[in-house]
Design a protein around this motif. Structure first.
Motif, PDB file in Angstrom:
ATOM      1  N   ALA A 278      -3.581  -2.557   1.584  1.00 15.45           N
ATOM      2  CA  ALA A 278      -2.301  -3.263   1.634  1.00 15.45           C
ATOM      3  C   ALA A 278      -2.462  -4.702   1.149  1.00 15.45           C
ATOM      4  O   ALA A 278      -1.549  -5.262   0.523  1.00 15.45           O
ATOM      5  CB  ALA A 278      -1.754  -3.238   3.062  1.00 15.45           C
ATOM      6  N   ALA A 279      -3.618  -5.302   1.418  1.00 19.75           N
ATOM      7  CA  ALA A 279      -3.849  -6.677   0.970  1.00 19.75           C
ATOM      8  C   ALA A 279      -3.836  -6.764  -0.551  1.00 19.75           C
ATOM      9  O   ALA A 279      -3.324  -7.726  -1.136  1.00 19.75           O
ATOM     10  CB  ALA A 279      -5.183  -7.181   1.528  1.00 19.75           C
ATOM     11  N   ARG A 280      -4.397  -5.760  -1.217  1.00 23.36           N
ATOM     12  CA  ARG A 280      -4.408  -5.742  -2.683  1.00 23.36           C
ATOM     13  C   ARG A 280      -2.985  -5.645  -3.219  1.00 23.36           C
ATOM     14  O   ARG A 280      -2.617  -6.327  -4.177  1.00 23.36           O
ATOM     15  CB  ARG A 280      -5.250  -4.570  -3.166  1.00 23.36           C
ATOM     16  N   PHE A 281      -2.162  -4.802  -2.592  1.00 23.87           N
ATOM     17  CA  PHE A 281      -0.765  -4.698  -3.012  1.00 23.87           C
ATOM     18  C   PHE A 281      -0.037  -6.025  -2.796  1.00 23.87           C
ATOM     19  O   PHE A 281       0.792  -6.422  -3.615  1.00 23.87           O
ATOM     20  CB  PHE A 281      -0.049  -3.592  -2.230  1.00 23.87           C
ATOM     21  N   ARG A 282      -0.346  -6.724  -1.697  1.00 17.75           N
ATOM     22  CA  ARG A 282       0.309  -8.009  -1.456  1.00 17.75           C
ATOM     23  C   ARG A 282      -0.097  -9.034  -2.510  1.00 17.75           C
ATOM     24  O   ARG A 282       0.737  -9.818  -2.978  1.00 17.75           O
ATOM     25  CB  ARG A 282      -0.043  -8.516  -0.051  1.00 17.75           C
ATOM     26  N   ASP A 283      -1.367  -9.024  -2.896  1.00 17.56           N
ATOM     27  CA  ASP A 283      -1.827  -9.974  -3.918  1.00 17.56           C
ATOM     28  C   ASP A 283      -1.107  -9.738  -5.247  1.00 17.56           C
ATOM     29  O   ASP A 283      -0.650 -10.682  -5.905  1.00 17.56           O
ATOM     30  CB  ASP A 283      -3.336  -9.835  -4.117  1.00 17.56           C
ATOM     31  N   ASP A 305      14.074  -8.942  -3.087  1.00 15.68           N
ATOM     32  CA  ASP A 305      14.773  -9.768  -2.106  1.00 15.68           C
ATOM     33  C   ASP A 305      15.704  -8.956  -1.218  1.00 15.68           C
ATOM     34  O   ASP A 305      16.090  -9.422  -0.145  1.00 15.68           O
ATOM     35  CB  ASP A 305      15.582 -10.867  -2.821  1.00 15.68           C
ATOM     36  N   SER A 306      16.073  -7.741  -1.653  1.00 15.16           N
ATOM     37  CA  SER A 306      17.062  -6.938  -0.926  1.00 15.16           C
ATOM     38  C   SER A 306      16.454  -5.846  -0.061  1.00 15.16           C
ATOM     39  O   SER A 306      17.093  -5.382   0.893  1.00 15.16           O
ATOM     40  CB  SER A 306      18.044  -6.281  -1.918  1.00 15.16           C
ATOM     41  N   VAL A 307      15.243  -5.393  -0.400  1.00 15.86           N
ATOM     42  CA  VAL A 307      14.636  -4.241   0.278  1.00 15.86           C
ATOM     43  C   VAL A 307      13.582  -4.727   1.261  1.00 15.86           C
ATOM     44  O   VAL A 307      12.766  -5.601   0.940  1.00 15.86           O
ATOM     45  CB  VAL A 307      14.009  -3.280  -0.757  1.00 15.86           C
ATOM     46  N   LEU A 308      13.578  -4.157   2.461  1.00 13.59           N
ATOM     47  CA  LEU A 308      12.673  -4.611   3.508  1.00 13.59           C
ATOM     48  C   LEU A 308      11.211  -4.420   3.125  1.00 13.59           C
ATOM     49  O   LEU A 308      10.386  -5.303   3.330  1.00 13.59           O
ATOM     50  CB  LEU A 308      12.978  -3.867   4.817  1.00 13.59           C
ATOM     51  N   ALA A 354      -3.672   1.428  11.056  1.00 10.95           N
ATOM     52  CA  ALA A 354      -3.278   0.026  11.101  1.00 10.95           C
ATOM     53  C   ALA A 354      -4.197  -0.818  10.220  1.00 10.95           C
ATOM     54  O   ALA A 354      -4.996  -0.295   9.437  1.00 10.95           O
ATOM     55  CB  ALA A 354      -3.307  -0.464  12.539  1.00 10.95           C
ATOM     56  N   GLY A 355      -4.092  -2.136  10.378  1.00 10.94           N
ATOM     57  CA  GLY A 355      -4.962  -3.029   9.616  1.00 10.94           C
ATOM     58  C   GLY A 355      -4.525  -3.160   8.182  1.00 10.94           C
ATOM     59  O   GLY A 355      -3.399  -3.518   7.888  1.00 10.94           O
ATOM     60  N   ASP A 356      -5.460  -2.838   7.274  1.00 11.63           N
ATOM     61  CA  ASP A 356      -5.214  -3.009   5.840  1.00 11.63           C
ATOM     62  C   ASP A 356      -4.814  -1.695   5.194  1.00 11.63           C
ATOM     63  O   ASP A 356      -4.918  -1.540   3.991  1.00 11.63           O
ATOM     64  CB  ASP A 356      -6.503  -3.540   5.195  1.00 11.63           C
ATOM     65  N   GLY A 357      -4.359  -0.728   5.963  1.00  7.51           N
ATOM     66  CA  GLY A 357      -4.069   0.605   5.446  1.00  7.51           C
ATOM     67  C   GLY A 357      -2.610   0.830   5.117  1.00  7.51           C
ATOM     68  O   GLY A 357      -1.824  -0.109   4.961  1.00  7.51           O
ATOM     69  N   PRO A 358      -2.202   2.111   4.997  1.00  8.67           N
ATOM     70  CA  PRO A 358      -0.862   2.480   4.548  1.00  8.67           C
ATOM     71  C   PRO A 358       0.265   1.905   5.386  1.00  8.67           C
ATOM     72  O   PRO A 358       1.327   1.594   4.862  1.00  8.67           O
ATOM     73  CB  PRO A 358      -0.876   4.017   4.625  1.00  8.67           C
ATOM     74  N   ALA A 359       0.050   1.766   6.694  1.00  6.68           N
ATOM     75  CA  ALA A 359       1.136   1.321   7.567  1.00  6.68           C
ATOM     76  C   ALA A 359       1.640  -0.070   7.230  1.00  6.68           C
ATOM     77  O   ALA A 359       2.779  -0.419   7.565  1.00  6.68           O
ATOM     78  CB  ALA A 359       0.699   1.374   9.026  1.00  6.68           C
ATOM     79  N   THR A 360       0.815  -0.894   6.585  1.00  3.74           N
ATOM     80  CA  THR A 360       1.210  -2.269   6.304  1.00  3.74           C
ATOM     81  C   THR A 360       1.547  -2.514   4.836  1.00  3.74           C
ATOM     82  O   THR A 360       1.781  -3.664   4.442  1.00  3.74           O
ATOM     83  CB  THR A 360       0.095  -3.248   6.748  1.00  3.74           C
ATOM     84  N   VAL A 361       1.571  -1.468   4.006  1.00  3.05           N
ATOM     85  CA  VAL A 361       1.938  -1.629   2.601  1.00  3.05           C
ATOM     86  C   VAL A 361       3.410  -2.041   2.516  1.00  3.05           C
ATOM     87  O   VAL A 361       4.281  -1.449   3.153  1.00  3.05           O
ATOM     88  CB  VAL A 361       1.708  -0.330   1.810  1.00  3.05           C
ATOM     89  N   GLY A 362       3.688  -3.047   1.729  1.00  5.07           N
ATOM     90  CA  GLY A 362       5.067  -3.497   1.526  1.00  5.07           C
ATOM     91  C   GLY A 362       5.584  -4.398   2.601  1.00  5.07           C
ATOM     92  O   GLY A 362       6.759  -4.771   2.581  1.00  5.07           O
ATOM     93  N   MET A 363       4.743  -4.796   3.541  1.00  7.78           N
ATOM     94  CA  MET A 363       5.199  -5.656   4.634  1.00  7.78           C
ATOM     95  C   MET A 363       4.717  -7.080   4.439  1.00  7.78           C
ATOM     96  O   MET A 363       3.781  -7.329   3.721  1.00  7.78           O
ATOM     97  CB  MET A 363       4.694  -5.106   5.977  1.00  7.78           C
TER      98      MET A 363
END
Length: 363
Positions: A278-283, A305-308, A354-363
């Motif tokens: 998830a960190a890589r996706f955020r970067d 800006d519109s999608v959570l 949890a952590g850096d895995g799928p659950a936090t992608v896009g957050m």
């Protein structure tokens, strides 16, 4: 293959075409003949469980909710493998949506989801072969695909059964809708109310002011401005709070045109990840958002800006621009699977650690 046992209650799902509730019903089964016409399927003579399962792999069920839409048929495996996931490509005409989706499917069939513990199987073998013959093989041979035809009815172009690392199988249907239909056809837009994930495709020729793009812009007759398909779809989606709940990814497609621009050069050169981060996706999302916001108007980042939960990506479906409908040096897709991996994670198909895995992608 999981087939409902006679006398039990089949799982109810939303029909991917008309958005009405439908469940497996062997009284409405059909097969296609050599002329691609639907003929009723009688299972009365099927005594072998193995033969029955094989027959149903290629069977369709007619949806009876056809009051205001044309007759439509759903592949049986789509009805018998848990909760389906619908993914729709969004963008105006000639943004490269069809090429991008085709290369995504090609990468999946080449084992591109293996590092994430995901395996695949076709929903319907005949339809899958047609997709591979008419889209994947044609594009890989260096021939540009035709633009998505206009239609008044949303139909998926390909569907796969994806099994995640936890052993849960879900049908995933991919919709490739023309830009004109997204702007003008109410029946197509109604489909968006029930979609699970959206992939917004940004065309640099329309979005970015770089002067080195001007000759190609002029050659194709493109002008800079917002994408009307983005606006129309975002306005049609149901909203229950300040943000839209659908999973989304934004793709700056044709990034080969920007391959010498930082930070595009960095991300296009990144090898496929060996694990989901998830960190890589955020970067990447941070860099892509900043790049779009610095060089284009706010309309181009409105999906984010519109999608959570939304990620942004750099990708190239073909690796170069065509010359009179031909990719002279063949196609070289770059990073086409990352946007799909992102939305699969957001929709729970890749697990939920949890952590850096799928659950936090896009957050």
């Amino acid at each position: 293959m999981t087939v409902p046992v006679p006398g039990t209650t089949a799982q109810e799902i939303l029909c991917p075409y008309c958005l009405e509730v439908v469940a497996y019903d062997e009284r409405q089964l059909f097969v296609r003949n050599d002329k691609q016409q639907y003929e009723p399927l009688d299972l009365g003579h099927q005594s072998s469980p193995l033969r029955l399962a094989d027959t149903l792999r290629s069977a369709y069920q007619r949806c009876t909710n056809a009051d205001d839409v044309q007759a439509h048929y759903i592949p049986v495996p789509y009805l018998t493998h848990g909760s389906p996931l619908t993914v729709a490509m969004v963008g105006d005409s000639a943004t490269g949506k069809t090429h991008l989706l085709t290369q995504m499917i090609a990468e999946i069939t080449d084992g591109g989801l293996d590092p994430f513990g995901v395996t695949w199987q076709s929903v319907n073998p005949q339809d899958h072969k047609t997709f591979m013959d008419e889209r994947v093989d044609v594009l890989r041979s260096g021939t540009m695909l035709e633009h998505t035809p206009s239609r008044s009815f949303a139909a998926f172009v390909e569907a796969l059964l994806l099994t995640g690392p936890e052993g849960v199988t879900r049908p995933v249907a991919f919709f490739d809708l023309s830009g004109e239909d997204l702007r003008r056809t109410d029946g197509v837009l109604r489909f968006m109310v029930g979609v699970d994930a959206l992939i917004f495709v940004v065309d640099p020729l329309r979005a970015l002011p770089m002067t080195h793009l001007d000759p190609l812009r002029g050659q194709l007759g493109f002008t800079r401005g917002g994408d009307p398909a983005f606006q129309t779809v975002l306005d049609r989606l149901p909203r229950t709070g300040p943000y839209l709940g659908v999973a989304a990814a934004m793709v700056i497609n044709k990034s080969d045109l920007l391959r010498f621009e930082p930070p595009v050069d960095r991300w296009l050169g990144e090898p496929p990840p060996g694990r989901l981060s998830a960190a890589r996706f955020r970067d990447e999302s941070r860099d892509a958002y900043a790049y779009l916001r610095a060089h284009s108007g706010p309309a181009w980042v409105r999906p984010f800006d519109s999608v959570l939960r939304c990620t942004l990506h750099f990708a190239s479906a073909t690796g170069s621009h065509d010359h009179r409908g031909t990719f002279v040096h063949g196609t070289r897709p770059r990073r086409v699977l990352e946007p799909l991996v992102s939305v699969l994670a957001m929709c729970g198909l890749l697990g939920g650690e949890a952590g850096d895995g799928p659950a936090t992608v896009g957050m």
